[in-house]
Design an enzyme around this catalytic site. Structure first.
Site, mmCIF file in Angstrom:
data_model
loop_
_atom_site.group_PDB
_atom_site.id
_atom_site.type_symbol
_atom_site.label_atom_id
_atom_site.label_comp_id
_atom_site.label_asym_id
_atom_site.label_seq_id
_atom_site.Cartn_x
_atom_site.Cartn_y
_atom_site.Cartn_z
ATOM 1 C CD GLU A 1 -5.463 -6.121 0.034
ATOM 2 O OE1 GLU A 1 -4.502 -5.924 -0.734
ATOM 3 O OE2 GLU A 1 -5.433 -6.943 0.970
ATOM 4 C CB CYS B 1 10.562 -0.195 2.899
ATOM 5 S SG CYS B 1 11.210 0.461 1.370
ATOM 6 C CG PHE C 1 -0.242 0.429 2.506
ATOM 7 C CD1 PHE C 1 -0.066 1.765 2.816
ATOM 8 C CD2 PHE C 1 0.262 -0.514 3.395
ATOM 9 C CE1 PHE C 1 0.595 2.158 3.974
ATOM 10 C CE2 PHE C 1 0.920 -0.150 4.545
ATOM 11 C CZ PHE C 1 1.091 1.199 4.838
ATOM 12 C CD GLU D 1 8.391 -2.828 8.344
ATOM 13 O OE1 GLU D 1 7.663 -3.815 8.159
ATOM 14 O OE2 GLU D 1 8.923 -2.199 7.416
ATOM 15 C CE LYS E 1 -2.969 -8.424 -4.747
ATOM 16 N NZ LYS E 1 -3.319 -7.417 -3.699
HETATM 17 P P1 NAD Z 1 1.514 -6.690 2.928
HETATM 18 O O1 NAD Z 1 2.542 -7.751 3.006
HETATM 19 O O2 NAD Z 1 0.375 -6.720 3.890
HETATM 20 O O3 NAD Z 1 0.831 -6.703 1.457
HETATM 21 C C1 NAD Z 1 1.601 -6.680 0.292
HETATM 22 C C2 NAD Z 1 0.834 -7.363 -0.831
HETATM 23 O O4 NAD Z 1 0.638 -8.745 -0.510
HETATM 24 C C3 NAD Z 1 -0.557 -6.782 -1.086
HETATM 25 O O5 NAD Z 1 -0.770 -6.726 -2.475
HETATM 26 C C4 NAD Z 1 -1.486 -7.769 -0.409
HETATM 27 O O6 NAD Z 1 -2.743 -7.865 -1.048
HETATM 28 C C5 NAD Z 1 -0.745 -9.083 -0.540
HETATM 29 N N1 NAD Z 1 -0.986 -10.000 0.585
HETATM 30 C C6 NAD Z 1 -1.324 -9.666 1.868
HETATM 31 N N2 NAD Z 1 -1.416 -10.769 2.630
HETATM 32 C C7 NAD Z 1 -1.132 -11.822 1.821
HETATM 33 C C8 NAD Z 1 -1.041 -13.231 2.033
HETATM 34 N N3 NAD Z 1 -1.285 -13.772 3.225
HETATM 35 N N4 NAD Z 1 -0.703 -14.014 0.985
HETATM 36 C C9 NAD Z 1 -0.453 -13.488 -0.241
HETATM 37 N N5 NAD Z 1 -0.520 -12.150 -0.489
HETATM 38 C C10 NAD Z 1 -0.857 -11.334 0.522
HETATM 39 O O7 NAD Z 1 2.291 -5.303 2.979
HETATM 40 P P2 NAD Z 1 1.704 -3.828 3.115
HETATM 41 O O8 NAD Z 1 1.197 -3.630 4.497
HETATM 42 O O9 NAD Z 1 0.808 -3.517 1.982
HETATM 43 O O10 NAD Z 1 3.042 -2.959 2.909
HETATM 44 C C11 NAD Z 1 3.897 -2.586 3.959
HETATM 45 C C12 NAD Z 1 5.094 -3.503 4.046
HETATM 46 O O11 NAD Z 1 5.820 -3.456 2.822
HETATM 47 C C13 NAD Z 1 6.089 -3.068 5.104
HETATM 48 O O12 NAD Z 1 6.536 -4.209 5.795
HETATM 49 C C14 NAD Z 1 7.233 -2.426 4.309
HETATM 50 O O13 NAD Z 1 8.488 -2.469 4.930
HETATM 51 C C15 NAD Z 1 7.214 -3.264 3.083
HETATM 52 N N6 NAD Z 1 7.858 -2.573 1.988
HETATM 53 C C16 NAD Z 1 9.117 -2.965 1.647
HETATM 54 C C17 NAD Z 1 9.779 -2.315 0.626
HETATM 55 C C18 NAD Z 1 11.168 -2.741 0.231
HETATM 56 O O14 NAD Z 1 11.648 -2.299 -0.792
HETATM 57 N N7 NAD Z 1 11.834 -3.569 0.995
HETATM 58 C C19 NAD Z 1 9.164 -1.254 -0.048
HETATM 59 C C20 NAD Z 1 7.876 -0.877 0.343
HETATM 60 C C21 NAD Z 1 7.219 -1.550 1.362
#
Ligand code: NAD
Length: 520
Positions: free
Chosen positions: A196, A301, A169, A401, A193
């Site tokens: 959401e 991040c 997100f 985090e 994808k």
């Molecule tokens: P998230 O892991 O909740 O969701 C990421 C994606 O995975 C979304 O599209 C979501 O629909 C999907 N998803 C969620 N649960 C799932 C599951 N159980 N199985 C399969 N797919 C699933 O992450 P978020 O809250 O949207 O984003 C924040 C996180 O992203 C933080 O931990 C941040 O550090 C990380 N992030 C890392 C970087 C990097 O470059 N390392 C960059 C941006 C964000």
């Protein structure tokens, strides 16, 4: 589904949300279509809780249709000359710039980011599209003549097929743009994808991509959550998966994708340290720490969440507290606001729980943003700037985090101790050191086990001609996003070794000056 209309529509929807809920379409086979699903997920404005639209959880048939359509697109696109592929990226870059502010406005409403930050999110994505427009020189192979007598070798890069991207997100423009422009410029097709929680921005990015003249089914956008992600991870037509998100989901995505014999690059969570040497410039340290810890409500991040002071720290921390106390969150169009709300009530509750836990564990809370309100916006997911000192490495406050505007201060005696602390962290996304000493900076950049290092620079996100090179628990995979590494990730290398025999050369007696060679 027209961009101008959709942007105007979203403006209206923010006003009329209670009486009208729009259902977001998916881009399948070149058309923005309404899903046939029974499951619709509300997308809310995090500053007001107004429902901006609903996003579908794509049905199994829609997923299959998107993947098969992308497969068909790939068969033609891989034969498209590289300069034509580059020209699509040039037109796309132009359109993104033209609509920069409009995209940023939609992005600001669905994420809560303040407008300047929302524009930065779009801009960092545009830079990757600019990089993708250089694809002819990026995909060049290598050649060596005479690898053996009369034998030459050359290598080419060739695309993989259908690639998939799963995005978080916190950067709904930049992170999709890390992925599909490079994958597609390399000759692949792509199924995206998006998160959401803020899917409107990626839909607009896709719409502009079509307008840039990309073949209509090259990029597909499907919506949903775990079920849709798992379909992408296990479908035999998907050849490579790019993921950005949290650690547990990143591990699941990496394991499942590689178990299904796919390439995977998974960028995950982080906990980034800034080491402050006693000789650092205080004004720079304080203002950069404020921005790097609280900017985007800490939902980056590459945010700095731990300040490690080497030597005497009290005066630094006192000044830091005074400066942090001056900033406050607010609505996306409030120019006095330093940052916006947390993305959801659940995200806010998680931050508040960790703040509470930090106090219980014995850290000193110098500034507590738990009870934060913003005038006129009582329902926003607000957390005020929060500062802790006396933080220890075994506290949840340090280990987890937090992804909120919370800065932890630690104090050590030497640079060696600071390096040991940072190297002990399971994460390795980013770090920085502030110092006037070249020797200290050199030692730090050399010995630190983190993939992106800033020297007197707080958030060292590399520009797209480098790659985004997180390490350790912040990244699962081999090749990183954008830069040359993205080309390696999204292509296969084919190496050709050839030998031609001198006595096969037709001479005048056989063909004469007007000879023709029948290539069939
Ligand atoms: P998230 O892991 O909740 O969701 C990421 C994606 O995975 C979304 O599209 C979501 O629909 C999907 N998803 C969620 N649960 C799932 C599951 N159980 N199985 C399969 N797919 C699933 O992450 P978020 O809250 O949207 O984003 C924040 C996180 O992203 C933080 O931990 C941040 O550090 C990380 N992030 C890392 C970087 C990097 O470059 N390392 C960059 C941006 C964000």
């Amino acid at each position: 589904y027209d961009l101008t209309l959709s942007i105007r529509g979203q403006r209206q929807r923010c006003i009329r949300a209670s009486s009208m809920t729009t259902r977001l379409p998916q881009l399948i086979n070149g058309e923005f279509q309404q899903s046939q699903t029974d499951t619709w997920i509300p997308v809310t404005n995090p500053a007001t809780q107004e429902v901006l639209c609903e996003v579908p959880a794509a049905t199994a048939e829609e997923m299959e249709s998107a993947i098969q359509s992308a497969r068909q697109a790939f068969l033609e696109w891989r034969e498209t000359p590289v300069s034509e592929r580059a020209r699509v990226m040039l037109r796309y870059q132009h359109l993104l710039k033209e609509h920069h502010d409009e995209i940023a406005e939609v992005l600001a409403k669905e994420t809560g980011k303040v407008f300047a930050d929302a524009k930065g999110d779009v801009w960092r994505g545009i830079e990757v599209v600019e990089h993708a427009a250089n694809i002819p020189s990026l995909v060049m192979g290598e050649t060596v003549a005479n690898v053996a007598r009369g034998i030459d070798s050359h290598s080419w890069t060739q695309p993989l097929g259908v690639c998939a991207g799963i995005t978080p997100f916190n950067f709904p423009a930049m992170i999709p743009l890390w992925m599909f422009p490079m994958a597609i410029a390399c000759g692949n097709s792509f199924v995206l994808k998006p998160s959401e929680q803020d899917p409107m921005t990626p839909n607009i990015l896709a719409e502009l991509f079509l307008r840039a003249g990309a073949p209509k089914n090259l990029l597909q956008v499907v919506h949903g959550g775990k079920e849709q992600v798992d379909t992408l991870l296990t479908h035999p037509e998907i050849k490579a998966v790019s993921f950005v998100g949290s650690v547990p989901v990143g591990q699941h995505v990496y394991r499942t994708a590689t178990d299904h014999l796919k390439r995977a690059q998974c960028f995950a969570g982080a906990k980034n340290h800034m080491v402050v040497m006693p000789d650092a410039r205080k004004d720079q340290v304080i203002s950069n720490l404020v921005g790097a810890s609280c900017g985007a409500a800490g939902q980056r991040c590459m945010a700095i969440s731990v300040a490690v002071f080497v030597g005497e720290s009290q005066q630094w921390i006192d000044e830091l507290k005074d400066e942090l106390a001056k900033i406050h969150p607010g609505a996306w169009d409030d120019e006095s606001a330093a940052y916006g709300p947390q993305i959801s009530p659940k995200a806010r509750d998680r931050v508040l729980t960790l703040i509470k836990q930090g106090k219980e564990e014995g850290a000193t809370c110098l500034l507590d943003g738990s009870d934060c309100s913003v005038d006129g916006l009582p329902d926003g997911n607000w957390v005020g700037p929060t500062l802790f000192s006396d933080v220890k490495a075994d506290m949840a406050l340090y280990k987890e985090e937090i992804f909120g505007p919370v800065l932890c201060c630690m104090t050590v005696d030497t640079l060696e101790e600071a390096i040991e602390l940072v190297n002990h962290s399971p994460y390795g996304n980013g770090t920085s050191i502030f110092t006037a000493s070249g020797a200290a900076a050199r030692k730090y950049q050399h010995e630190i086990e983190v993939g992106q290092v800033g020297i007197n620079v707080p958030i060292p996100v590399p520009l797209p001609f480098f790659s985004f090179t997180g390490w350790k628990g912040s990244f699962y995979g081999d090749q990183h996003a954008y830069g040359k590494q993205a080309v390696r990730f999204y292509t296969e290398t084919k190496t050709v070794t050839s030998r031609w025999f001198d006595d096969d050369i037709p001479d005048g007696a056989h063909g004469g000056p007007n000879m023709t060679i029948n290539l069939k």
